[in-house]
Motif scaffolding. Structure first.
Motif, mmCIF file in Angstrom:
data_model
loop_
_atom_site.group_PDB
_atom_site.id
_atom_site.type_symbol
_atom_site.label_atom_id
_atom_site.label_comp_id
_atom_site.label_asym_id
_atom_site.label_seq_id
_atom_site.Cartn_x
_atom_site.Cartn_y
_atom_site.Cartn_z
ATOM 1 N N PRO A 187 0.831 -1.200 0.000
ATOM 2 C CA PRO A 187 0.000 0.000 0.000
ATOM 3 C C PRO A 187 0.871 1.257 0.000
ATOM 4 C CG PRO A 187 -0.636 -1.526 1.744
ATOM 5 C CD PRO A 187 0.662 -1.996 1.217
ATOM 6 N N GLY A 188 0.336 2.334 -0.561
ATOM 7 C CA GLY A 188 0.999 3.634 -0.505
ATOM 8 C C GLY A 188 0.332 4.524 0.530
ATOM 9 N N ASP A 189 0.649 5.779 0.481
ATOM 10 C CA ASP A 189 0.132 6.738 1.455
ATOM 11 C C ASP A 189 -1.402 6.776 1.456
ATOM 12 O OD1 ASP A 189 0.674 9.147 3.302
ATOM 13 O OD2 ASP A 189 -0.637 10.010 1.768
ATOM 14 N N GLN A 190 -1.997 6.938 0.275
ATOM 15 C CA GLN A 190 -3.452 7.028 0.198
ATOM 16 C C GLN A 190 -4.129 5.702 0.547
ATOM 17 O OE1 GLN A 190 -5.576 9.695 -0.248
ATOM 18 N NE2 GLN A 190 -3.624 10.727 0.192
ATOM 19 N N GLU A 191 -3.503 4.609 0.148
ATOM 20 C CA GLU A 191 -4.055 3.295 0.483
ATOM 21 C C GLU A 191 -4.079 3.085 1.995
ATOM 22 O OE1 GLU A 191 -2.985 3.249 -3.699
ATOM 23 O OE2 GLU A 191 -1.857 3.840 -1.933
ATOM 24 N N ASP A 192 -3.000 3.521 2.656
ATOM 25 C CA ASP A 192 -2.921 3.400 4.110
ATOM 26 C C ASP A 192 -3.990 4.255 4.782
ATOM 27 O OD1 ASP A 192 -1.488 2.573 6.614
ATOM 28 O OD2 ASP A 192 -1.129 4.733 6.752
ATOM 29 N N LEU A 193 -4.209 5.453 4.265
ATOM 30 C CA LEU A 193 -5.191 6.360 4.857
ATOM 31 C C LEU A 193 -6.627 5.884 4.614
ATOM 32 C CD1 LEU A 193 -3.601 9.814 3.902
ATOM 33 C CD2 LEU A 193 -3.662 8.764 6.176
ATOM 34 N N GLN A 194 -6.881 5.360 3.407
ATOM 35 C CA GLN A 194 -8.244 4.970 3.051
ATOM 36 C C GLN A 194 -8.552 3.507 3.360
ATOM 37 O OE1 GLN A 194 -9.725 6.374 -0.792
ATOM 38 N NE2 GLN A 194 -8.009 7.809 -0.941
ATOM 39 N N GLY A 195 -7.495 2.710 3.572
ATOM 40 C CA GLY A 195 -7.705 1.306 3.890
ATOM 41 C C GLY A 195 -8.139 0.461 2.715
ATOM 42 N N ARG A 196 -7.808 0.906 1.485
ATOM 43 C CA ARG A 196 -8.171 0.168 0.271
ATOM 44 C C ARG A 196 -6.968 0.110 -0.663
ATOM 45 N NH1 ARG A 196 -12.566 2.700 -2.938
ATOM 46 N NH2 ARG A 196 -12.450 0.675 -4.009
ATOM 47 N N PRO A 197 -6.819 -0.975 -1.420
ATOM 48 C CA PRO A 197 -5.677 -1.085 -2.335
ATOM 49 C C PRO A 197 -5.866 -0.281 -3.618
ATOM 50 C CG PRO A 197 -7.061 -3.022 -2.555
ATOM 51 C CD PRO A 197 -7.653 -2.183 -1.433
ATOM 52 N N PHE A 198 -4.778 0.269 -4.127
ATOM 53 C CA PHE A 198 -4.743 0.949 -5.420
ATOM 54 C C PHE A 198 -5.795 2.054 -5.543
ATOM 55 C CE2 PHE A 198 -2.343 -2.876 -6.452
ATOM 56 C CZ PHE A 198 -1.304 -2.341 -7.206
ATOM 57 N N VAL A 199 -5.738 3.011 -4.627
ATOM 58 C CA VAL A 199 -6.628 4.170 -4.702
ATOM 59 C C VAL A 199 -5.853 5.480 -4.841
ATOM 60 C CG1 VAL A 199 -8.552 3.108 -3.461
ATOM 61 C CG2 VAL A 199 -6.768 4.300 -2.170
ATOM 62 N N GLY A 200 -4.516 5.409 -4.828
ATOM 63 C CA GLY A 200 -3.680 6.591 -5.001
ATOM 64 C C GLY A 200 -3.387 6.839 -6.468
ATOM 65 N N PRO A 201 -2.356 7.641 -6.774
ATOM 66 C CA PRO A 201 -2.009 7.951 -8.169
ATOM 67 C C PRO A 201 -1.760 6.715 -9.021
ATOM 68 C CG PRO A 201 -0.867 9.431 -6.672
ATOM 69 C CD PRO A 201 -1.528 8.394 -5.817
ATOM 70 N N ALA A 202 -1.008 5.742 -8.507
ATOM 71 C CA ALA A 202 -0.751 4.522 -9.271
ATOM 72 C C ALA A 202 -2.043 3.738 -9.490
ATOM 73 C CB ALA A 202 0.276 3.648 -8.563
ATOM 74 N N GLY A 203 -2.923 3.748 -8.508
ATOM 75 C CA GLY A 203 -4.194 3.058 -8.640
ATOM 76 C C GLY A 203 -5.093 3.694 -9.685
ATOM 77 N N ARG A 204 -5.087 5.015 -9.739
ATOM 78 C CA ARG A 204 -5.893 5.699 -10.761
ATOM 79 C C ARG A 204 -5.349 5.402 -12.154
ATOM 80 N NH1 ARG A 204 -5.837 9.600 -6.619
ATOM 81 N NH2 ARG A 204 -4.148 10.801 -7.582
#
Length: 218
Positions: free
Chosen positions: A67-84
């Protein structure tokens, strides 16, 4: 010591164990996720696990690094820049993310704090080792048609040995799982030249399209 098959080659000696007989054996994906969520992080950084997401029996399982920063904060995989970017590439490849299962080799965000920023740190081989049992058990429950390794860390976790992406990109075999090796979408974001970035994105979409064809029922 158990042997495993590398992505494209003969059997290689297992670089670390993937079975832990002393550990409680979960009977379902939900039970496994409870175990992961309750466990202490095995890397420096994130305080909570980010679990996999998607449907059991999905044609494609996509495995990233961590997980990255946003994944850690939101608790979901691939929701940050790489996920988009991954979502955009999946759409371009004709793949609905709702029909995939997405997860990470390492379940916690490894980072160092610099001021207000949390800087991603690559997990070590030993850290990948600690999480591998969970990942393989997770995939056993999900039982996808094909497992896509997004980047070298995911390929290491799935194959049990270091993998050079440039030499092994494409169809692979991860033990009992049919697989496919490609780059991690975050690598595309690091290209500063637009022409290079566009070419890398086109190749990534091609890989996802190829993986989807391999995952399709015969």
């Amino acid at each position: 010591m158990k042997k495993t098959t590398s992505a494209h080659g003969p059997e290689v000696q297992e670089s670390f164990a993937d079975l832990e007989p002393q550990r409680h054996q979960p009977k379902s994906l939900a039970e496994l996720n409870m175990m992961i969520a309750a466990a202490k992080p095995m890397v420096h950084g994130g305080h909570k696990a980010v679990l996999g997401e998607g449907r059991v029996g999905a044609p494609l399982a996509l495995v990233g690094e961590q997980p990255g920063d946003q994944e850690d904060l939101q608790g979901r995989p691939f929701v940050g820049p790489a996920g988009r970017l991954l979502d955009r590439a999946l759409e371009a490849a004709g793949v609905d993310r709702k029909d995939t299962y997405v997860t990470n080799a390492v379940k916690h965000f490894k980072y160092v704090q610099r001021g207000k920023r949390r800087i991603h740190q690559k997990p070590t081989v030993g850290e990948v080792k600690h999480y591998r049992w969970w990942l393989l058990k997770e995939l056993e429950f999900v039982h996808p048609h094909l497992v896509v390794a997004l980047g070298a860390t995911a390929a290491l976790a799935l194959s049990g040995a270091p993998v050079v992406i440039s030499r092994n990109r494409g169809a692979a075999q991860f033990g009992e799982f049919r697989g496919f090796i490609t780059v991690h979408p975050s690598s595309l974001l690091r290209h500063t030249d637009k022409e290079t970035r566009d070419a890398a994105y086109t190749s990534f979409v091609h890989d996802l399209r190829s993986a989807a064809r391999l995952a399709a029922p015969l």
